[in-house]
Write a protein that holds these residues in place. Structure first.
Motif, mmCIF file in Angstrom:
data_model
loop_
_atom_site.group_PDB
_atom_site.id
_atom_site.type_symbol
_atom_site.label_atom_id
_atom_site.label_comp_id
_atom_site.label_asym_id
_atom_site.label_seq_id
_atom_site.Cartn_x
_atom_site.Cartn_y
_atom_site.Cartn_z
ATOM 1 N N UNK A 199 0.824 -1.206 0.000
ATOM 2 C CA UNK A 199 0.000 0.000 0.000
ATOM 3 C C UNK A 199 0.859 1.258 0.000
ATOM 4 N N UNK A 200 1.993 1.206 0.713
ATOM 5 C CA UNK A 200 2.846 2.388 0.808
ATOM 6 C C UNK A 200 3.490 2.708 -0.547
ATOM 7 N N UNK A 201 3.763 1.661 -1.365
ATOM 8 C CA UNK A 201 4.273 1.881 -2.720
ATOM 9 C C UNK A 201 3.196 2.500 -3.610
ATOM 10 N N UNK A 202 1.961 2.060 -3.412
ATOM 11 C CA UNK A 202 0.849 2.601 -4.206
ATOM 12 C C UNK A 202 0.707 4.096 -3.941
ATOM 13 N N UNK A 203 0.783 4.479 -2.661
ATOM 14 C CA UNK A 203 0.634 5.892 -2.300
ATOM 15 C C UNK A 203 1.806 6.706 -2.830
ATOM 16 N N UNK A 207 4.051 10.667 -6.602
ATOM 17 C CA UNK A 207 5.240 11.044 -7.371
ATOM 18 C C UNK A 207 5.114 10.766 -8.862
ATOM 19 N N UNK A 208 3.939 10.244 -9.281
ATOM 20 C CA UNK A 208 3.725 9.871 -10.693
ATOM 21 C C UNK A 208 4.759 8.857 -11.160
ATOM 22 N N UNK A 209 5.076 7.911 -10.277
ATOM 23 C CA UNK A 209 6.014 6.827 -10.586
ATOM 24 C C UNK A 209 5.228 5.550 -10.822
ATOM 25 N N UNK A 210 5.721 4.699 -11.734
ATOM 26 C CA UNK A 210 5.042 3.447 -12.053
ATOM 27 C C UNK A 210 4.909 2.568 -10.815
ATOM 28 N N UNK A 211 3.679 2.225 -10.456
ATOM 29 C CA UNK A 211 3.453 1.362 -9.294
ATOM 30 C C UNK A 211 3.975 -0.047 -9.578
ATOM 31 N N UNK A 212 3.825 -0.507 -10.824
ATOM 32 C CA UNK A 212 4.362 -1.812 -11.211
ATOM 33 C C UNK A 212 5.865 -1.873 -11.031
ATOM 34 N N UNK A 213 6.568 -0.794 -11.417
ATOM 35 C CA UNK A 213 8.026 -0.748 -11.256
ATOM 36 C C UNK A 213 8.405 -0.764 -9.779
ATOM 37 N N UNK A 265 3.089 11.145 2.699
ATOM 38 C CA UNK A 265 2.215 12.090 2.011
ATOM 39 C C UNK A 265 2.713 13.520 2.172
ATOM 40 N N UNK A 266 3.286 13.828 3.337
ATOM 41 C CA UNK A 266 3.785 15.182 3.577
ATOM 42 C C UNK A 266 5.098 15.433 2.838
ATOM 43 N N UNK A 267 6.000 14.449 2.860
ATOM 44 C CA UNK A 267 7.369 14.666 2.398
ATOM 45 C C UNK A 267 7.590 14.483 0.897
ATOM 46 N N UNK A 268 6.846 13.564 0.284
ATOM 47 C CA UNK A 268 7.111 13.275 -1.134
ATOM 48 C C UNK A 268 6.965 14.510 -2.028
ATOM 49 N N UNK A 324 18.632 16.243 -8.936
ATOM 50 C CA UNK A 324 19.880 15.499 -8.741
ATOM 51 C C UNK A 324 19.932 14.217 -9.574
ATOM 52 N N UNK A 325 18.941 14.036 -10.477
ATOM 53 C CA UNK A 325 18.899 12.878 -11.387
ATOM 54 C C UNK A 325 18.914 11.541 -10.645
ATOM 55 N N UNK A 326 18.186 11.484 -9.552
ATOM 56 C CA UNK A 326 18.042 10.232 -8.796
ATOM 57 C C UNK A 326 16.838 9.479 -9.345
ATOM 58 N N UNK A 327 16.991 8.182 -9.548
ATOM 59 C CA UNK A 327 15.887 7.379 -10.075
ATOM 60 C C UNK A 327 14.720 7.402 -9.086
ATOM 61 N N UNK A 328 13.518 7.809 -9.507
ATOM 62 C CA UNK A 328 12.385 7.908 -8.577
ATOM 63 C C UNK A 328 11.949 6.561 -8.011
ATOM 64 N N UNK A 329 12.186 5.474 -8.761
ATOM 65 C CA UNK A 329 11.844 4.142 -8.246
ATOM 66 C C UNK A 329 12.785 3.772 -7.096
ATOM 67 N N UNK A 330 14.087 4.005 -7.312
ATOM 68 C CA UNK A 330 15.080 3.747 -6.264
ATOM 69 C C UNK A 330 14.779 4.599 -5.034
ATOM 70 N N UNK A 331 14.491 5.873 -5.251
ATOM 71 C CA UNK A 331 14.196 6.775 -4.138
ATOM 72 C C UNK A 331 12.928 6.331 -3.412
ATOM 73 N N UNK A 332 11.945 5.850 -4.162
ATOM 74 C CA UNK A 332 10.701 5.397 -3.556
ATOM 75 C C UNK A 332 10.916 4.233 -2.606
ATOM 76 N N UNK A 333 11.750 3.272 -3.017
ATOM 77 C CA UNK A 333 12.034 2.126 -2.154
ATOM 78 C C UNK A 333 12.767 2.585 -0.899
ATOM 79 N N UNK A 334 13.730 3.500 -1.062
ATOM 80 C CA UNK A 334 14.513 3.999 0.076
ATOM 81 C C UNK A 334 13.616 4.730 1.072
ATOM 82 N N UNK A 335 12.767 5.637 0.576
ATOM 83 C CA UNK A 335 11.917 6.423 1.477
ATOM 84 C C UNK A 335 10.894 5.530 2.184
#
Length: 426
Positions: A154-158, A163-169, A337-340, A350-361
């Motif tokens: 659920x946290x990946x879905x949110x 962030x308009x990032x692929x949920x599947x990715x 929800x507040x920080x993203x 900084x050209x950080x991959x949003x998928x990588x950043x999503x997993x980290x956050x």
């Protein structure tokens, strides 16, 4: 003006007002103080638009899937299967707790829900077989953080929605980190087990293993369908949730025959209640984000950070430190929800991959469940397992340390996170 709003925000939090209400009240106060009362006219429309995202439909569907699987006997069969396979090893029941949490991650996708359920299921069993109650509670709590990492989450879905990032990715990116956490926890258990001489259960007979394997196949169809469907591109994350609900219903009704249709209204009410809690938080956060954008806080933050460093590695280290502190104080979904919206401009700059950043956050904020002073997971397991808070904190400490070490590896070796999404061209 900004400092006044920050002061109001933290004052409301200290008063114990629910975070969703804090976000909404702070926004309204800001518009009034700033003389922008005309914006209040369009606030309801802004709130409604925050829910106009197809990806959010996956949340109630996955919640319903979890309700059906729990009532249909699917959850208990997954736990029994894990016990039959590895319960006979020294410390086997502790390993079963980790492996069962990995299986159940595909059902609940919520660390708090998983910690609560497994505390009731596994802690009494482990204590009965000779484990210390606080250790049983700590491994149950620690391994529950795997739930928001292994798909569906659920946290990946949110995060994907915000962030308009692929949920599947994001789902596929969570597979390797989830497995790594499971293996690392098993390694920690084996080390502690050598020192404390953990007990072991009787080895299951080949007949028991065969029967358990046959019985668990329908249960495994659900997570396999979700993951394989998304990986192959046959359906989206939201569509996979709907199909998983259908499979869970068929398995519970016709194969295991434990699902009572008379309980369906209760399951639907639970789903609606839990979904309403999350979506209410999302719409309030949407207008709060609108206020933040109006104050140009993301742009100011980007300029401030870039004046300190332009290195993505240093930025990620700073993010980890900030998120770990935030995770100790705020609920993971609320903090996300507040920080993203605030951090995404920096991620782009900084050209950080949003998928990588999503997993980290998401991992960062989930670890907050384990950490005092206000880690919600600590309070839930302490209450459900009837273990003193301070004893639980002491017992879970080794798992907290190793979790942070794994997080650093995932942060600075992006291929561990991005290997599967890149392999699939996501």
């Amino acid at each position: 003006m900004t400092y006044i709003i920050i002061g109001v925000f933290f004052l409301l939090l200290l008063l114990g007002i629910p975070i969703a209400m804090v976000l909404g009240i702070t926004t309204v106060i800001y518009f009034i103080i700033n003389g922008q009362t005309i914006l209040l006219d369009s606030t309801p429309l802004r709130m409604y638009s925050g829910l106009e995202n197809f990806g959010l439909l996956a949340i109630p569907l996955f919640m319903l899937m979890g309700e059906i699987m729990n009532e249909g006997g699917i959850t208990t069969r997954l736990v029994k299967f894990a016990r039959v396979l590895i319960g006979h090893f020294k410390g086997g029941l502790a390993y079963v707790t980790v492996v069962a949490n990995m299986f159940l991650a595909s059902i609940l996708g919520s660390a708090n829900a998983q910690a609560a359920m497994m505390s009731k299921v596994m802690v009494p069993q482990m204590e009965k077989e000779g484990y210390k109650r606080e250790f049983a509670a700590s491994i149950t709590l620690a391994s529950s953080i795997i739930a928001p990492i292994i798909p569906p989450s659920m946290i990946f879905i949110i995060y994907g929605t915000l962030s308009s990032t692929s949920i599947g990715a994001l789902f596929t990116a969570g597979i390797i980190p989830g497995i790594i956490y499971g293996l690392v926890f098993i390694a920690v258990i084996s080390i502690i087990g050598m020192k404390q001489n953990f007990p072991k259960s009787e080895r299951a007979s080949w007949n028991e293993i065969w029967k358990s394997s046959l019985y668990v196949i329908p249960a495994l169809l659900i997570p396999i369908t979700v993951v394989v469907g998304i990986l192959t591109g046959v359906f989206t994350a939201t569509e996979s949730a709907a199909i998983a609900c259908l499979i869970a219903l068929i398995v519970g009704l016709f194969l295991y025959r434990e699902l009572d249709l008379r309980k369906l209204p209760k399951m639907l009410i639970n789903t609606v209640t839990n979904t309403a809690t999350v979506t209410y938080l999302i719409i309030m956060a949407n207008i709060f984000g609108w206020m933040i954008a109006f104050e140009r806080i993301p742009q100011l933050l980007v300029d401030s950070v870039l004046s300190i460093t332009e290195s993505p590695l240093v930025f990620l280290l700073l993010v980890n430190l900030v998120l770990l502190i935030v995770g100790m104080l705020l609920d993971g979904i609320a903090a996300l929800i507040i920080l993203v919206p605030v951090m995404m401009p920096l991620v782009t700059a900084l050209n950080i991959d949003p998928v990588h950043f999503g997993v980290i956050i998401c991992i960062n904020l989930t670890l907050g469940l384990l950490t005092p002073p206000v880690g919600t997971g600590l309070f839930i397991v302490s209450s459900m397992a009837e273990v003193k808070f301070e004893k639980l904190v002491k017992s879970v400490f080794p798992f907290i340390i190793i979790s942070f070490i794994v997080l650093l590896f995932l942060t600075y070796i992006p291929d561990l996170v991005l290997f599967i999404p890149r392999l699939l061209g996501m």
